[in-house]
Design a protein around this motif. Sequence first.
Motif, short mmCIF file in Angstrom:
data_model
loop_
_atom_site.label_atom_id
_atom_site.label_comp_id
_atom_site.label_asym_id
_atom_site.label_seq_id
_atom_site.Cartn_x
_atom_site.Cartn_y
_atom_site.Cartn_z
N ASN A 201 -121.88 97.57 -88.19
CA ASN A 201 -122.23 98.57 -87.19
C ASN A 201 -121.04 98.88 -86.30
O ASN A 201 -120.24 98.00 -85.97
CB ASN A 201 -123.39 98.07 -86.33
N ASP A 202 -120.93 100.15 -85.93
CA ASP A 202 -119.90 100.52 -84.96
C ASP A 202 -120.48 101.59 -84.05
O ASP A 202 -121.00 102.60 -84.52
CB ASP A 202 -118.66 101.06 -85.68
N LEU B 101 -119.37 101.51 -89.85
CA LEU B 101 -117.96 101.86 -89.66
C LEU B 101 -117.44 102.82 -90.73
O LEU B 101 -116.62 103.71 -90.45
CB LEU B 101 -117.12 100.57 -89.64
N ALA C 61 -111.53 103.16 -84.03
CA ALA C 61 -112.69 102.35 -84.45
C ALA C 61 -112.27 101.31 -85.49
O ALA C 61 -112.63 100.13 -85.40
CB ALA C 61 -113.79 103.25 -85.01
N SER D 252 -110.05 98.59 -83.85
CA SER D 252 -110.82 97.62 -83.06
C SER D 252 -111.48 96.60 -83.97
O SER D 252 -111.49 95.39 -83.67
CB SER D 252 -111.90 98.34 -82.24
N ALA D 253 -112.03 97.08 -85.09
CA ALA D 253 -112.67 96.16 -86.04
C ALA D 253 -111.64 95.19 -86.61
O ALA D 253 -111.90 93.98 -86.75
CB ALA D 253 -113.34 96.96 -87.16
#
Length: 310
Positions: free
Chosen positions: A163-164, A180, A228, A231-232
Motif C-alpha cells: 500500500n502507498d 505502489l 513514492a 520512500s519505499a
Amino acid sequence: MNDLPTIGIDIGGSKIAAGLVDRDGRVVRRTQAATPSDGRDAILATAVRLGREVGAGSAVAGVGIGAGGVIVDGVVTSATTLLPGWAGTDLVRHFATALGTDTAAAINDVHAHGVGEAWCGAGAGASTVLVIAAGTGLGAVVVLDGKPLLGAHGTAGHLGHVNDPAAADLPCSCGAVGHLEAISSGYGIVQLYHRLGGDPRLTDARDLVARAATDPDAGQAVRTSATALGSAIGGLITIIDPDVVIISGGLSSAGHLWWDQLRTAAAAAALPLVARTPIVPAGLGADAGVIGAARFVRQTLGSVSVKGQS
Ligand SMILES: [Zn+2]
C-alpha cells in the motif's frame, strides 16, 4: 561438473532469450526469439528450441529457467495476470526432459534478473544486494551472498503490491487498489499523468519522461511517482541494510529528474546511518535474466535433482 557452463533461459513477455553461461558469468553463446502469442505450449517449445541451440555441441552442467509467476520448487504456483495455463506448469520437469539433463531449476524472472545483477552486474562483489525492477510492473528481490530471498511461499519481493498513500484509490494490476505499482511502475506513472489531466494520447512512460521539463503534468507525475518509489526504497534500506540498491527495468533510464527525486526520497526515508546507501542503475542490460537463471541452477548443483529421476 561445476566447471562446465550452464544454460540460462529467460522467458519474458515480449522475448525469450537463452545463453550458454560459463562458471564466471560470461555469456559465451546467446540467442533469442519473440515470445509466441499463441499460448503456453508454443512458448515452452520456443524456449526449448533456444536452449538446445545454445547448448548444442557443449557439455553442460544444467539448465536454469527464469519466467513470470510465482515459482516454487520449479513449478509455477500462481500467475494471475499471465497467460492461461501458465499456473501449474512444471518448468523443471519440462526443461529437464526436453533438454536431456537431470539438473534443472526455475525461478521467477524478477528474482533471476536480481541474481544476475548481484553476481556480475552492478552488485558484483557485494554480499547484500537489493534489486528493484521498475518496468511495466514493479518488483524487487533481495540477494544475499548470491542467493535470492524467495520467502516461505516464493513471493518475496512483490514491492509493487504494498500500500502507498499516494496511490490512494488507483487500481493496481493485481486487482486491488492503492498499491505502489499503480503509481510508480511504467504503467502507473502514465495512469497518474492522465489523472493529473495530462494528454490522453500519451501512453508510453518514456514519452512522458521525455516531456517532464516542458509539460507541467508530466513533471508532476515524474516527481510524485519517483518520490513514492524512493520512500519505499528508503524503508527497505532501513530494514535490509544492503551494500547497494540496483534499479533495473525501463524506468532506470528515466533521466535526472526521476533519479534525483528517487534518491532524495530514499535518503529522507532511511535511517541516517544508512541514508547514503548507493542507489545505482543496473549493469547487465538484457543479459541479466539469462545470467541469473544460469547462476541459479549452478547453486543447486550437487544438491537437487529433478523430481522422479533421482
Ligand atoms: Zn497490486
